[in-house]
Design an enzyme around this catalytic site. Structure first.
Site, PDB file in Angstrom:
ATOM      1  N   CYS A  66       0.375  -1.453   0.249  1.00  0.00           N
ATOM      2  CA  CYS A  66       0.104  -0.204   0.195  1.00  0.00           C
ATOM      3  C   CYS A  66       0.962   1.097  -0.177  1.00  0.00           C
ATOM      4  O   CYS A  66       0.565   2.073  -0.568  1.00  0.00           O
ATOM      5  CB  CYS A  66      -0.883  -0.275   0.996  1.00  0.00           C
ATOM      6  SG  CYS A  66      -2.414  -1.278   0.805  1.00  0.00           S
ATOM      7  N   ASP A  67       2.049   1.288   0.638  1.00  0.00           N
ATOM      8  CA  ASP A  67       3.281   2.383   0.773  1.00  0.00           C
ATOM      9  C   ASP A  67       3.758   1.983  -0.433  1.00  0.00           C
ATOM     10  O   ASP A  67       3.737   3.879  -1.206  1.00  0.00           O
ATOM     11  CB  ASP A  67       4.020   2.233   1.830  1.00  0.00           C
ATOM     12  CG  ASP A  67       5.191   3.122   1.966  1.00  0.00           C
ATOM     13  OD1 ASP A  67       4.404   4.136   2.105  1.00  0.00           O
ATOM     14  OD2 ASP A  67       5.782   2.793   1.182  1.00  0.00           O
TER      15      ASP A  67
END
EC number: 1.11.1.24
Length: 172
Positions: A66-67
């Site tokens: 997600c990062d």
């Protein structure tokens, strides 16, 4: 209240999960939603009307993929001109704000669907078993039509960045 559709079309760490909400498709009118900005103000699809939008959906900005997804779209924003990039998760707005500050995210607006799951239900990305959003990308043109839809088959893997970016550029 209307019964929301459920389907089992994605996996999370190899196990099938149930997505709740209406599946959207290319050509559909983009459903409206209400999420919260980092300062707790409501944000709707209508707020970005007239712009091409990439909506990047992630389970939590506190995880590696997600990062990386949020950072990738943040970097791509510089080459996309008048495209708004929205990252939606169920992280609390405060956590999203802290993340953006620490990660140097300035070209993507992070939005929280934690309160009502309004976005998740409208776009069919709520993971019933986890109360998280499944990884997905949506591109919406200036007339609020969906021009790209990707429900990532395995939630822990990356979306097709190039396809979303190409769809956004074509919609300009």
């Amino acid at each position: 209240m209307t019964q929301l559709a459920e389907r089992q079309t994605v996996t999370f760490k190899g196990g099938t999960v149930t997505l709740v909400g209406n599946e959207v498709k290319v050509g559909d009118q983009a459903p409206n939603f209400t999420v919260l900005a980092n300062n707790l103000t409501p944000v709707t699809l209508e707020d970005s009307k007239g712009s091409v939008r990439i909506i990047s959906v992630v389970p939590s900005v506190d995880t590696g993929v997600c990062d990386a997804q949020t950072r990738r779209f943040n970097e791509e924003a510089a080459n996309l001109g008048d495209v708004k990039i929205l990252t939606v998760s169920v992280d609390l707005p405060f956590a999203q704000g802290r993340y953006c500050g620490a990660a140097g995210i300035e070209n993507v607006q992070t939005l929280s669907d934690h309160r009502d799951l309004s976005f998740g239900h409208a776009y069919g990305v709520v993971i019933k078993e986890l109360r998280l959003l499944a990884r997905a990308t949506f591109v919406i043109d200036k007339n609020d039509k969906l021009v790209h839809v990707e429900y990532v088959p395995e939630v822990t893997t990356h979306p097709d960045y190039e396809a979303a970016i190409a769809a956004a550029k074509a919609a300009l």
